[in-house]
Design an enzyme around this catalytic site. Structure first.
Site, PDB file in Angstrom:
ATOM      1  N   LYS A   1       0.873  -1.182   0.000  1.00 55.77           N
ATOM      2  CA  LYS A   1       0.000   0.000   0.000  1.00 55.77           C
ATOM      3  C   LYS A   1       0.900   1.219   0.000  1.00 55.77           C
ATOM      4  O   LYS A   1       2.058   1.146   0.440  1.00 55.77           O
ATOM      5  CB  LYS A   1      -0.878   0.027   1.260  1.00 55.77           C
ATOM      6  CG  LYS A   1      -2.155   0.811   1.095  1.00 55.77           C
ATOM      7  CD  LYS A   1      -3.218  -0.023   0.416  1.00 55.77           C
ATOM      8  CE  LYS A   1      -4.540   0.668   0.374  1.00 55.77           C
ATOM      9  NZ  LYS A   1      -5.604  -0.253  -0.041  1.00 55.77           N
TER      10      LYS A   1
HETATM   11  P1  NAD Z   1     -13.031   7.359  -2.953  1.00 56.52           P
HETATM   12  O1  NAD Z   1     -11.997   8.382  -2.790  1.00 56.52           O
HETATM   13  O2  NAD Z   1     -13.547   7.056  -4.319  1.00 56.52           O
HETATM   14  O3  NAD Z   1     -14.292   7.735  -2.023  1.00 56.52           O
HETATM   15  C1  NAD Z   1     -14.187   7.981  -0.652  1.00 56.52           C
HETATM   16  C2  NAD Z   1     -15.550   8.433  -0.144  1.00 56.52           C
HETATM   17  O4  NAD Z   1     -15.503   8.518   1.278  1.00 56.52           O
HETATM   18  C3  NAD Z   1     -15.974   9.812  -0.663  1.00 56.52           C
HETATM   19  O5  NAD Z   1     -17.352   9.805  -0.939  1.00 56.52           O
HETATM   20  C4  NAD Z   1     -15.673  10.717   0.533  1.00 56.52           C
HETATM   21  O6  NAD Z   1     -16.443  11.901   0.552  1.00 56.52           O
HETATM   22  C5  NAD Z   1     -16.029   9.783   1.681  1.00 56.52           C
HETATM   23  N1  NAD Z   1     -15.455  10.192   2.959  1.00 56.52           N
HETATM   24  C6  NAD Z   1     -14.188  10.578   3.206  1.00 56.52           C
HETATM   25  N2  NAD Z   1     -14.057  10.932   4.504  1.00 56.52           N
HETATM   26  C7  NAD Z   1     -15.270  10.753   5.072  1.00 56.52           C
HETATM   27  C8  NAD Z   1     -15.790  10.949   6.379  1.00 56.52           C
HETATM   28  N3  NAD Z   1     -15.010  11.395   7.357  1.00 56.52           N
HETATM   29  N4  NAD Z   1     -17.098  10.666   6.612  1.00 56.52           N
HETATM   30  C9  NAD Z   1     -17.897  10.226   5.626  1.00 56.52           C
HETATM   31  N5  NAD Z   1     -17.463  10.014   4.365  1.00 56.52           N
HETATM   32  C10 NAD Z   1     -16.161  10.275   4.098  1.00 56.52           C
HETATM   33  O7  NAD Z   1     -12.447   6.026  -2.274  1.00 56.52           O
HETATM   34  P2  NAD Z   1     -12.853   4.506  -2.563  1.00 56.52           P
HETATM   35  O8  NAD Z   1     -11.915   3.959  -3.582  1.00 56.52           O
HETATM   36  O9  NAD Z   1     -14.311   4.398  -2.741  1.00 56.52           O
HETATM   37  O10 NAD Z   1     -12.439   3.823  -1.173  1.00 56.52           O
HETATM   38  C11 NAD Z   1     -13.319   3.812  -0.051  1.00 56.52           C
HETATM   39  C12 NAD Z   1     -12.852   2.765   0.943  1.00 56.52           C
HETATM   40  O11 NAD Z   1     -12.813   1.480   0.318  1.00 56.52           O
HETATM   41  C13 NAD Z   1     -11.448   2.982   1.498  1.00 56.52           C
HETATM   42  O12 NAD Z   1     -11.409   2.538   2.829  1.00 56.52           O
HETATM   43  C14 NAD Z   1     -10.592   2.098   0.615  1.00 56.52           C
HETATM   44  O13 NAD Z   1      -9.376   1.739   1.234  1.00 56.52           O
HETATM   45  C15 NAD Z   1     -11.517   0.921   0.448  1.00 56.52           C
HETATM   46  N6  NAD Z   1     -11.234   0.089  -0.723  1.00 56.52           N
HETATM   47  C16 NAD Z   1     -11.249   0.606  -1.982  1.00 56.52           C
HETATM   48  C17 NAD Z   1     -11.030  -0.235  -3.064  1.00 56.52           C
HETATM   49  C18 NAD Z   1     -11.131   0.249  -4.486  1.00 56.52           C
HETATM   50  O14 NAD Z   1     -11.143  -0.595  -5.394  1.00 56.52           O
HETATM   51  N7  NAD Z   1     -11.256   1.536  -4.753  1.00 56.52           N
HETATM   52  C19 NAD Z   1     -10.748  -1.599  -2.854  1.00 56.52           C
HETATM   53  C20 NAD Z   1     -10.731  -2.090  -1.549  1.00 56.52           C
HETATM   54  C21 NAD Z   1     -10.980  -1.237  -0.496  1.00 56.52           C
END
Ligand code: NAD
Length: 508
Positions: free
Chosen positions: A175
């Protein structure tokens, strides 16, 4: 057992399930040592040039510039709005402009008073943690966020190691990312950050070495830049497309990758519902985070007839007891060019709600899909849902976990719940290496089989009900006693990882 420090870090907390599972399966002591810490922790700095900015004046400052005449600055592209309310000032904005400046302040018609802040070179702290590669190349996302740290990336890289083992893809865990608030920078500046990040990492990544992917605030456009930076000037660039995953399908990305994490979460929720004898149709769902993962999960569940009653992101919460109009909410966030933060805030289709009420709404399913550490003991104590599907990484603190378990609220642990993304990343990587292009149907069928089979193994381990079914064989992973789902998931990961060390042996 590792000596515990007084104050637990995020990494310590994230490793609690590791130690529980390691005890249960009597993990080989040398394997435990190998897995307790990352293989490599790369911490470095990147520098990039930034442009001048227009920073809005505070109301208190505005008073002294009341008489300042407006400047006829050419807006449009030359004044680039940022999600934090500032503008990037491109020099062409001043061409043929009639500008009145006082103490570096100017008035832009219809927009207000701004102070010009000089750009210039800026330095950012960057990280890449390569946790373990015994099962295959390091693999993990790149996060651009202001609150990242070595400790957080260690936790997330460890999670990737468990996750790739759980879905049984031949990858290890990694990561990384940059400590930056992306909302304070323009597209061009973020592009420079992305390119410089890969410039510095070039010798440490590669299709058979370490394969980055999108995570919070990174996306397919950024993956394209990273791929190009890595391949630039190489003799056989076409053989290197697998250096990053999560690319646009037109340049070697996989069909289905964009929604894969959300779809994987939904497959887990479907298995949970089948096991509990519940129907998703009409079930009420809370979704926190409306980015890549949250929006895809909400969209798919909505399509399956579930009611998404509330969605919360970093800027707002929207609520409709009858179920939000998810296609309209997606439009509001992703088709509306004015909505720079891509936020649910200001959605005309539903009233907003106080952020603090969100977790306590009456619902069946909670999907945390934002950042870690959200479901604390206090939150868990007042939640009304039947299951928490951890689409985000580490959304539940160990105390929160204990409370959920005591209250008999089911948990779908993150290391299986959000593993759909890395599973389809593996399919993308395979397609790149073989120069193939699979259909979305084929990708989703493989994903469904993979997630549901491994979820079933974890559930069998948790219930101590090993079986050899048509879809899966959980017998090699049973531990002769019942345990919780999070520990069971870790048992599956550790048994698969340990086999490599025990069968291949250790180089001295
Ligand atoms: P992203 O940047 O596309 O979206 C993040 C979202 O979280 C946004 O809507 C943002 O406004 C919201 N957010 C941020 N801080 C916040 C808070 N304090 N309260 C409420 N909402 C909040 O990110 P993503 O890719 O969707 O990732 C989201 C989660 O999923 C993360 O924990 C990431 O590690 C995990 N994840 C993502 C993937 C992937 O394929 N993108 C895979 C596995 C895990």
């Amino acid at each position: 057992m590792k000596a515990r420090k007084e104050r637990k870090t995020v990494f310590d907390e994230s490793m609690e399930a590791f130690y529980r599972a390691a005890e249960l399966i009597h993990l080989h002591p040398r394997v435990r040592l190998e897995l307790e810490e990352p293989d490599f922790e790369h911490i470095f700095h990147i520098t990039v040039e930034t442009r001048d900015r227009l920073v809005p004046l505070s109301p208190a400052e505005e008073a002294q510039f009341r008489e300042l005449p407006a400047s006829s600055v050419k807006a449009g592209e030359a004044l680039e709005p940022l999600a934090n309310g500032q503008f990037v000032l491109h020099r062409r904005a001043l061409l043929k402009a009639d500008v009145t400046l006082r103490e570096g302040v100017l008035r832009i018609p219809k927009r207000g008073l701004f102070r010009i802040e000089k750009g210039g070179p800026k330095k950012f702290k960057a990280y890449r943690i390569q946790y373990n590669q015994v099962r295959g190349p390091y693999k993990g996302g790149v996060r651009f966020h202001k609150d990242v740290s070595l400790d957080l990336f260690k936790a997330l890289a460890a999670d990737m190691t468990w996750k790739t083992a759980i879905v049984d893809v031949p990858f290890g865990g990694a990561k990384g990312g940059v400590r930056i608030d992306p909302h304070a920078y323009s597209r061009e500046e973020i592009e420079r950050v992305s390119l410089r990040f890969i410039y510095k990492l070039k010798n440490l990544i590669g299709p058979y070495l370490d394969i980055p992917a999108p995570d919070v605030n990174t996306n397919p456009e950024i993956m394209a830049l990273m791929m190009r930076q890595y391949m630039d000037g190489e003799r056989m660039p076409h053989a290197m497309r697998g250096v990053v995953t999560g690319k646009d399908v037109r340049i070697g990305g996989s069909e289905g990758r964009k929604k894969a994490t959300g779809l994987g979460t939904v497959y887990c929720i479907q298995e949970w519902a089948r096991w509990r004898g519940k129907s998703l149709e009409g079930s009420r769902v809370l979704v926190q985070g409306f980015g890549n993962v949250g929006s895809a999960t909400a969209e798919i569940l909505h399509h399956l007839g579930a009611r998404i009653v509330a969605v919360q992101d970093a800027y707002g919460t929207v609520y409709d007891e009858k179920g939000l109009d998810i296609p309209a909410l997606l439009d509001h966030c992703y088709s509306n060019r004015e909505n720079l933060r891509r936020s649910v805030d200001g959605f005309p289709g539903a009233p907003s709600l106080s952020a603090s009420d969100f977790w306590f709404l009456d619902a069946d399913i909670a999907v945390p899909a934002a950042l870690g550490g959200e479901i604390t003991a206090e939150v868990a104590d007042r939640m009304k849902v039947k299951v928490v599907a951890e689409a985000a990484n580490g959304p539940t603190t160990p105390d929160g976990d204990e409370v959920l378990r005591a209250r008999k609220i089911d948990i779908i642990p993150d290391i299986i719940c959000n593993a759909g993304g890395v599973t389809v990343s593996y399919y993308e990587w395979l397609q790149n290496l073989r120069m193939e292009h699979w259909t979305e149907e084929e990708v989703n069928q493989r994903l469904e089989r993979c997630i549901k089979a491994n979820y079933s193994i974890i559930r069998d381990v948790a219930q101590d009900a090993p079986q050899h079914a048509a879809s899966h064989d959980s017998r090699p992973f049973a531990i002769g006693q019942e345990t919780d789902m999070r520990t069971a998931a870790m048992v599956l990961a550790l048994k698969r990882i340990e086999a490599h060390y025990l069968l291949e042996g250790f180089s001295q």
